[in-house]
Design a protein around this motif. Structure first.
Motif, mmCIF file in Angstrom:
data_model
loop_
_atom_site.group_PDB
_atom_site.id
_atom_site.type_symbol
_atom_site.label_atom_id
_atom_site.label_comp_id
_atom_site.label_asym_id
_atom_site.label_seq_id
_atom_site.Cartn_x
_atom_site.Cartn_y
_atom_site.Cartn_z
ATOM 1 N N LEU A 1 0.844 -1.204 0.000
ATOM 2 C CA LEU A 1 0.000 0.000 0.000
ATOM 3 C C LEU A 1 0.883 1.259 0.000
ATOM 4 O O LEU A 1 0.652 2.197 -0.771
ATOM 5 C CB LEU A 1 -0.943 -0.012 1.221
ATOM 6 C CG LEU A 1 -1.788 1.244 1.431
ATOM 7 C CD1 LEU A 1 -2.649 1.568 0.210
ATOM 8 C CD2 LEU A 1 -2.689 1.082 2.666
ATOM 9 N N LEU A 2 1.907 1.250 0.848
ATOM 10 C CA LEU A 2 2.794 2.426 0.910
ATOM 11 C C LEU A 2 3.520 2.652 -0.415
ATOM 12 O O LEU A 2 3.602 3.786 -0.892
ATOM 13 C CB LEU A 2 3.817 2.287 2.054
ATOM 14 C CG LEU A 2 3.269 2.238 3.487
ATOM 15 C CD1 LEU A 2 4.413 2.263 4.489
ATOM 16 C CD2 LEU A 2 2.321 3.407 3.780
ATOM 17 N N LEU B 1 1.271 4.180 -3.050
ATOM 18 C CA LEU B 1 1.031 5.612 -2.820
ATOM 19 C C LEU B 1 2.262 6.434 -3.197
ATOM 20 O O LEU B 1 2.143 7.490 -3.815
ATOM 21 C CB LEU B 1 0.660 5.861 -1.348
ATOM 22 C CG LEU B 1 -0.681 5.265 -0.893
ATOM 23 C CD1 LEU B 1 -0.812 5.327 0.619
ATOM 24 C CD2 LEU B 1 -1.853 5.996 -1.551
ATOM 25 N N LYS C 1 7.862 8.272 8.572
ATOM 26 C CA LYS C 1 6.694 8.203 7.684
ATOM 27 C C LYS C 1 5.494 8.947 8.240
ATOM 28 O O LYS C 1 4.841 9.711 7.542
ATOM 29 C CB LYS C 1 6.292 6.729 7.461
ATOM 30 C CG LYS C 1 7.229 5.940 6.597
ATOM 31 C CD LYS C 1 6.852 4.454 6.640
ATOM 32 C CE LYS C 1 7.863 3.616 5.890
ATOM 33 N NZ LYS C 1 7.716 2.180 6.172
ATOM 34 N N ALA C 2 5.184 8.690 9.525
ATOM 35 C CA ALA C 2 3.953 9.252 10.100
ATOM 36 C C ALA C 2 4.050 10.758 10.357
ATOM 37 O O ALA C 2 3.059 11.381 10.709
ATOM 38 C CB ALA C 2 3.598 8.522 11.392
ATOM 39 N N LEU D 1 2.991 12.845 1.697
ATOM 40 C CA LEU D 1 3.811 12.487 0.531
ATOM 41 C C LEU D 1 4.298 13.735 -0.195
ATOM 42 O O LEU D 1 5.366 13.736 -0.797
ATOM 43 C CB LEU D 1 3.016 11.578 -0.409
ATOM 44 C CG LEU D 1 2.963 10.120 0.033
ATOM 45 C CD1 LEU D 1 2.023 9.327 -0.853
ATOM 46 C CD2 LEU D 1 4.353 9.480 -0.017
ATOM 47 N N SER E 1 0.215 5.739 8.823
ATOM 48 C CA SER E 1 0.977 6.561 7.865
ATOM 49 C C SER E 1 0.287 6.531 6.501
ATOM 50 O O SER E 1 0.165 7.563 5.837
ATOM 51 C CB SER E 1 2.397 6.038 7.679
ATOM 52 O OG SER E 1 3.057 5.965 8.903
ATOM 53 N N ALA E 2 -0.158 5.331 6.097
ATOM 54 C CA ALA E 2 -0.832 5.209 4.794
ATOM 55 C C ALA E 2 -2.088 6.090 4.775
ATOM 56 O O ALA E 2 -2.329 6.826 3.814
ATOM 57 C CB ALA E 2 -1.192 3.751 4.526
ATOM 58 N N LYS F 1 -2.673 8.712 6.609
ATOM 59 C CA LYS F 1 -2.240 10.116 6.598
ATOM 60 C C LYS F 1 -1.905 10.546 5.164
ATOM 61 O O LYS F 1 -2.341 11.598 4.707
ATOM 62 C CB LYS F 1 -1.019 10.292 7.504
ATOM 63 C CG LYS F 1 -0.448 11.700 7.462
ATOM 64 C CD LYS F 1 0.676 11.853 8.459
ATOM 65 C CE LYS F 1 1.177 13.282 8.472
ATOM 66 N NZ LYS F 1 1.562 13.729 9.788
ATOM 67 N N TRP F 2 -1.104 9.723 4.469
ATOM 68 C CA TRP F 2 -0.694 10.065 3.102
ATOM 69 C C TRP F 2 -1.920 10.222 2.201
ATOM 70 O O TRP F 2 -1.978 11.135 1.382
ATOM 71 C CB TRP F 2 0.236 8.985 2.546
ATOM 72 C CG TRP F 2 1.584 8.926 3.224
ATOM 73 C CD1 TRP F 2 2.025 9.749 4.237
ATOM 74 C CD2 TRP F 2 2.649 8.021 2.955
ATOM 75 N NE1 TRP F 2 3.296 9.390 4.601
ATOM 76 C CE2 TRP F 2 3.712 8.346 3.834
ATOM 77 C CE3 TRP F 2 2.825 6.965 2.062
ATOM 78 C CZ2 TRP F 2 4.917 7.652 3.844
ATOM 79 C CZ3 TRP F 2 4.020 6.269 2.053
ATOM 80 C CH2 TRP F 2 5.067 6.612 2.940
ATOM 81 N N ILE F 3 -2.897 9.305 2.362
ATOM 82 C CA ILE F 3 -4.101 9.372 1.509
ATOM 83 C C ILE F 3 -4.897 10.641 1.809
ATOM 84 O O ILE F 3 -5.268 11.395 0.902
ATOM 85 C CB ILE F 3 -4.968 8.098 1.697
ATOM 86 C CG1 ILE F 3 -4.221 6.872 1.147
ATOM 87 C CG2 ILE F 3 -6.334 8.262 1.030
ATOM 88 C CD1 ILE F 3 -4.823 5.532 1.513
#
Lengths: 122, 240
Positions: free
Chosen positions: A11-12, A15, A103-104, A108, B30-31, B33-35
């Motif tokens: 998933l990461l 993205l 990451k958190a 992006l 984190s995923a 958050k990115w979305i």
């Protein structure tokens, strides 16, 4: 410019690829060290985005290996990890990481800005 | 009756489970958050005002979860028998300014007015910078979080004998008198905070007290419900 992303979470990586494509960057993905080395052999990346927790050989060992490899010893390597304790961050930086992003803590868009900043400095 | 050693043997794996679980949660958070940010930063095209509002709410809830997980990880690390502190000489006002600047997004969003009542250019102390920044962030973060929009926060730091004394005062919701004894205990949340459905882990002040204690300082507060709180702590200038 081509970026190699070494990250095992699908998933990461989906993205990251989606967002970096907007920056007109060529992005290749490796899910572990073996795939990472293969990708480097095929084409030298301009920048490596590296996770630390990987299946098999971890990101720290890979980082140290990359810094000893003449092909990648001066390639910018940005660590992108959720490891956030000071000792591990210092360990990665002392092994030759260019920057350490949690990451958190970043969007992006923020990660893309950091990548652009590093590539511009090069 | 469980003896102390047995209890410690049970507690240790429990702590490890909490730390590992908290760490694992950071990847999906984190995923998310990115979305959410991709939507908010316009990477997925334009949104209707209703869609934007819903995404903002999702993003806020997710940020609350990230704070909670970070608090759990920080509390877990400090619970370890020998937390790793790196004591070095640091200029205390610089640490305060750095934490304030890290909170600038929340300060701007809530239109909080921060007043540095007393902030000398230099007060040097020997401390572990990363945990002292965590301590400052917990106290300044609480002052922001529990203040109303447009509220005022006053920060002050001075030397008192062999200690540096820090204080942060807000005009926020305060702590109910009947609960003031419990505020430094693990997972404490004030009744008024719960009624207002404010996010939080209940670990920030517990962590703050632990850091101050491990540095050889003291922490205390004054608070009145609906009028505000003022938190103080001291840290020694030198290590014994």
């Amino acid at each position: 410019m081509n970026i190699l992303v070494v990250e095992d979470d699908k998933l990461l990586t989906d993205l990251i690829v989606r967002r970096l494509a907007k920056e007109k960057l060529e992005v290749r993905v490796a899910v572990d060290v073996e795939e990472g080395l293969k990708a480097i052999e095929e084409k030298s990346p301009n920048l490596i985005l590296l996770d630390l927790i990987l299946p098999g050989v971890d990101g720290f060992s890979f980082l140290s290996q990359l810094r000893k490899n003449p092909k990648t010893n001066s390639t910018p390597i940005i660590i992108l990890s959720n490891i956030s304790n000071k000792e591990e961050i210092e360990r990665a930086m002392s092994l030759g990481a260019t920057d350490f992003l949690i990451k958190a803590d970043f969007s992006l868009g923020g990660i893309a800005d950091k990548i652009r900043g590093v590539l511009l400095k090069k | 009756m469980i003896d102390k050693n047995k209890k410690q043997n049970i507690e240790k794996p429990k702590l490890e489970i909490v730390l590992v679980t908290a760490h694992q949660l950071k990847t999906p958070l984190s995923a998310l958050k990115w979305i959410f940010k991709m939507f908010l930063e316009g990477d997925a095209g334009s949104l209707t005002p209703e869609q934007l509002d819903l995404i903002k709410k999702g993003d806020e809830a997710n940020e609350g979860m990230i704070v909670l997980v970070n608090d759990l990880l920080n509390a877990g690390r400090l619970e370890k028998k020998k937390p790793l502190y790196d004591f070095q000489r640091h200029n205390f006002p610089d640490l305060i300014k750095s934490v304030t600047s890290e909170n600038s997004v929340a300060i701007k969003r809530k239109e909080i007015n921060i007043e540095f009542k007393l902030l000398p250019k230099e007060i040097w102390l020997v401390c572990d910078a990363s945990t002292v920044k965590m301590l400052l962030s917990n106290l300044i973060g609480n002052a922001i979080h529990y203040s109303s929009d447009g509220g005022k926060i006053a920060i002050s730091v001075k030397e008192v004998g062999n200690f540096a004394e820090f204080s942060v005062a807000d005009g926020g919701i305060g702590i109910p008198k009947c609960q003031q004894k419990e505020i430094f205990s693990k997972f404490f949340r004030g009744d008024n905070v719960l009624r207002l459905q404010k996010t939080g882990s209940g670990l920030g002040l517990y962590v703050a007290k632990k850091i101050v204690k491990d540095h050889g300082g003291k922490i205390w507060f004054e608070s009145e419900e609906n009028k505000g709180s003022k938190f103080y702590f001291t840290l020694p200038l030198k290590r014994k």
